[in-house]
Design an enzyme around this catalytic site. Structure first.
Site, PDB file in Angstrom:
ATOM      1  N   GLU A 217       0.888  -1.174   0.000  1.00 43.62           N
ATOM      2  CA  GLU A 217       0.000   0.000   0.000  1.00 43.62           C
ATOM      3  C   GLU A 217       0.916   1.212   0.000  1.00 43.62           C
ATOM      4  O   GLU A 217       1.448   1.602   1.045  1.00 43.62           O
ATOM      5  CB  GLU A 217      -0.886  -0.016   1.253  1.00 43.62           C
ATOM      6  N   CYS A 251      -2.353   9.513   2.567  1.00 39.79           N
ATOM      7  CA  CYS A 251      -1.881   8.899   1.311  1.00 39.79           C
ATOM      8  C   CYS A 251      -2.831   9.193   0.154  1.00 39.79           C
ATOM      9  O   CYS A 251      -2.393   9.338  -0.980  1.00 39.79           O
ATOM     10  CB  CYS A 251      -1.722   7.407   1.490  1.00 39.79           C
TER      11      CYS A 251
HETATM   12  P1  NAD Z   1       8.025   4.782   5.110  1.00 37.98           P
HETATM   13  O1  NAD Z   1       8.068   3.973   3.872  1.00 37.98           O
HETATM   14  O2  NAD Z   1       9.164   5.670   5.413  1.00 37.98           O
HETATM   15  O3  NAD Z   1       7.852   3.831   6.402  1.00 37.98           O
HETATM   16  C1  NAD Z   1       6.879   2.808   6.490  1.00 37.98           C
HETATM   17  C2  NAD Z   1       7.385   1.702   7.405  1.00 37.98           C
HETATM   18  O4  NAD Z   1       8.560   1.148   6.842  1.00 37.98           O
HETATM   19  C3  NAD Z   1       7.759   2.178   8.810  1.00 37.98           C
HETATM   20  O5  NAD Z   1       7.307   1.210   9.738  1.00 37.98           O
HETATM   21  C4  NAD Z   1       9.278   2.237   8.768  1.00 37.98           C
HETATM   22  O6  NAD Z   1       9.888   1.985  10.002  1.00 37.98           O
HETATM   23  C5  NAD Z   1       9.612   1.115   7.815  1.00 37.98           C
HETATM   24  N1  NAD Z   1      10.901   1.279   7.121  1.00 37.98           N
HETATM   25  C6  NAD Z   1      11.601   2.416   6.909  1.00 37.98           C
HETATM   26  N2  NAD Z   1      12.733   2.139   6.212  1.00 37.98           N
HETATM   27  C7  NAD Z   1      12.726   0.812   5.978  1.00 37.98           C
HETATM   28  C8  NAD Z   1      13.597  -0.075   5.297  1.00 37.98           C
HETATM   29  N3  NAD Z   1      14.717   0.352   4.722  1.00 37.98           N
HETATM   30  N4  NAD Z   1      13.260  -1.382   5.227  1.00 37.98           N
HETATM   31  C9  NAD Z   1      12.122  -1.828   5.787  1.00 37.98           C
HETATM   32  N5  NAD Z   1      11.265  -1.037   6.453  1.00 37.98           N
HETATM   33  C10 NAD Z   1      11.560   0.273   6.553  1.00 37.98           C
HETATM   34  O7  NAD Z   1       6.662   5.592   5.032  1.00 37.98           O
HETATM   35  P2  NAD Z   1       6.152   6.730   5.996  1.00 37.98           P
HETATM   36  O8  NAD Z   1       6.988   7.947   5.826  1.00 37.98           O
HETATM   37  O9  NAD Z   1       5.970   6.179   7.362  1.00 37.98           O
HETATM   38  O10 NAD Z   1       4.687   6.992   5.393  1.00 37.98           O
HETATM   39  C11 NAD Z   1       4.432   7.864   4.337  1.00 37.98           C
HETATM   40  C12 NAD Z   1       4.244   7.144   3.034  1.00 37.98           C
HETATM   41  O11 NAD Z   1       3.307   6.108   3.179  1.00 37.98           O
HETATM   42  C13 NAD Z   1       3.704   8.038   1.949  1.00 37.98           C
HETATM   43  O12 NAD Z   1       4.361   7.761   0.747  1.00 37.98           O
HETATM   44  C14 NAD Z   1       2.248   7.635   1.857  1.00 37.98           C
HETATM   45  O13 NAD Z   1       1.635   7.888   0.622  1.00 37.98           O
HETATM   46  C15 NAD Z   1       2.334   6.195   2.144  1.00 37.98           C
HETATM   47  N6  NAD Z   1       1.058   5.717   2.655  1.00 37.98           N
HETATM   48  C16 NAD Z   1       0.320   4.870   1.896  1.00 37.98           C
HETATM   49  C17 NAD Z   1      -0.911   4.442   2.346  1.00 37.98           C
HETATM   50  C18 NAD Z   1      -1.767   3.504   1.548  1.00 37.98           C
HETATM   51  O14 NAD Z   1      -2.687   2.943   2.133  1.00 37.98           O
HETATM   52  N7  NAD Z   1      -1.520   3.301   0.275  1.00 37.98           N
HETATM   53  C19 NAD Z   1      -1.382   4.874   3.582  1.00 37.98           C
HETATM   54  C20 NAD Z   1      -0.596   5.736   4.328  1.00 37.98           C
HETATM   55  C21 NAD Z   1       0.630   6.142   3.856  1.00 37.98           C
END
Ligand code: NAD
Length: 478
Positions: A217, A251
């Protein structure tokens, strides 16, 4: 804890959950419903603690937003899953071809085992708990990895879930990117990741080593297209609501607006007026959420400055309440008019209360603009359900679509929720989520008469007849 210790602890948790799953066998309807009921009761019992934690993590998050956009969504999803679970779990009779007629075929939706859930910070409660509810409804156990950017909420979730579930049913792992990387490398039976496209790539790469199926997602730039003559109260209310809820850190928020060239000034004036109506105290309003971190605050200000430097018109609605404690990271609702394609805010997902507004002449121009860019998570259209609307829907591909509305498609439990291409892979919510976290096992049961069973070597007349029945008579003799 060292990274090695983290890895060992997570592998041990997964082992315990999988062993318990195999030992107990697939849970029936009653146990699944009781797990959902436990989750529901826990959420309601911790409602205030969760709201406090989220608000403290953000600096200021509207408590109503947390109630409506997080807790109510979780409870509604639990209720929907619980009410429809019997039907979802039902074995499905499937078609068998004529020659197999005395046999039966059906699909059994079987729990996969242990599902991993990785969540972002922007809706830290619902984006952890709706996937969890889906995993439980599908009969799985789950390990959750919430975001490190909302440490209080993540700790509150861990505390809440530890009180409601045994560790071998539901477990929460806390930590940052390093823990996330190790988590995504675990051999789950399914992994649901919500977060950025960039990290989603890494997660899928890590999951592929164990051939773990993923639901991703992700994010992207969701357009809001306003038809000529449709800059009205209804449109503006929905665009402002979608853009400024959670200060745009959503998002599926409309990322940018495409407005008909004749309506640009009306759109700007009405947007500002609607913002003032929603937030009479301006950005100092308690209902206006702050930006999650200094890094994101600086990033967003950088996007506006970059556009301004490149000649775009920047309109800020209200003033920053820098004097209020906890409100230092308030970003004023901002319109950026006619930023060029090379402006950073027209290239990356904004994820904040900044709305770039571009103009278009005809629907095909808007379609071409959308199609020249990565496929968005959501697409919004404001206008009549006419030929232009139908053309836009048919000629663009996005996760979901909202017509004369933003965001609410996500709250429809009976609609799948998921992106396409760079905005995501797979979907959850409702039956799509249940099926994503189940194995659709096809079962064929031989009947009394086994005509195909007669079709073995040495082949003769019977085989010729059977072949003729499905393929027609062949003109070539062997
Ligand atoms: P992110 O990708 O930075 O983090 C998401 C998760 O991944 C966190 O738990 C984080 O600790 C983990 N993470 C970070 N680096 C990692 C790595 N190298 N390997 C594995 N895991 C890692 O996202 P964010 O900043 O927390 O959220 C914002 C983003 O999420 C935006 O792009 C937004 O559009 C998207 N989003 C999508 C939805 C959806 O339902 N499609 C919903 C909410 C947010």
């Amino acid at each position: 804890m060292t990274p090695d210790e983290d890895r060992t602890r997570m592998a041990d948790l997964l082992h315990r959950q999988r062993s318990a799953f195999l030992h107990d066998g697939p849970p029936g309807l009653a146990l699944r419903k009781s797990r959902l009921a436990r989750l529901r009761a826990a959420v309601l019992a911790h409602r205030e603690a969760l709201k406090d934690a989220v608000s403290a993590d953000f600096g200021n998050r509207s408590r109503h937003e947390t109630d409506i956009m997080e807790l109510a969504c979780v409870v509604q999803a639990i209720d929907y899953l619980s009410n429809h679970l019997r039907r979802f779990m039902q074995r499905e009779r499937r078609h068998v071809p004529f020659v197999y007629r005395s046999a039966r075929a059906y699909v059994e939706y079987q729990p996969l085992g242990v599902v991993g859930v990785m969540a972002p910070w922007n809706y830290p409660v619902s984006l952890t708990l709706v996937p969890l509810a889906t995993a439980l409804a599908a009969g799985n156990r789950a390990m959750l990895k919430p975001s490190e950017l909302t440490p209080r909420t993540s700790a509150a979730l861990r505390h809440m879930l530890a009180g409601a579930f045994a560790q071998d049913e539901v477990a929460v792992v806390l930590g940052g990117p390093e823990v996330g990387a190790a988590f995504s490398a675990l051999p789950f039976d399914h992994l649901l990741f919500t977060g950025s496209t960039q990290v989603g790539r890494k997660v899928m790469r890590a999951a592929s080593d164990n051939l773990v199926p993923v639901t991703l997602e992700l994010g992207g730039k969701s357009p809001a297209i306003v038809a000529r003559g449709h800059v009205n109260d209804r449109t503006m209310q929905s665009v402002v609501y979608g853009k400024l809820s959670n200060a745009g850190q959503t998002c599926v928020a409309p990322d940018y607006a495409l407005v008909h060239q004749d309506d640009l000034e009306a759109f700007i004036a009405r947007y500002a007026a609607t913002v003032q109506r929603f937030y009479p105290d301006g950005p100092a309003s308690r209902d206006y959420t702050t930006i999650i971190s200094d890094r994101h605050y600086d990033r967003l200000r950088g996007l506006v400055e970059d556009a301004r430097r490149n000649g775009a018109r920047v309109i800020e609605v209200g003033e920053r309440p820098a004097h209020l404690p906890g409100r230092e990271r308030t970003l004023v609702p901002t319109l950026v008019v006619n930023a060029g394609d090379d402006a950073l805010l027209m290239q990356e997902e904004i994820f904040g209360p900044i709305l770039p507004v571009r103009t278009y002449g005809g629907i095909d121009e808007a379609i071409a603009y959308v199609n020249a860019r990565p496929r968005p998570l959501a697409l919004y259209y404001f206008g009549a359900e006419d030929g232009d609307c139908a053309r836009l829907l048919a000629r663009t591909t996005s996760g979901n679509v909202g017509i004369n509305n933003t965001l609410m498609h996500v709250a429809q439990d009976d609609l799948p929720f998921g992106g396409v291409g760079p905005s995501g892979m797979g979907a959850y919510h409702g039956i799509e989520g249940f099926r994503a976290m189940s194995h659709a096992k096809g079962v064929f049961v031989q009947g009394r008469w086994n005509l195909p069973g007669l079709l073995h070597a040495p082949f003769g007349k019977l085989a010729d007849m059977a072949a003729a029945l499905t393929l027609g008579r062949t003109s070539r003799k062997p």
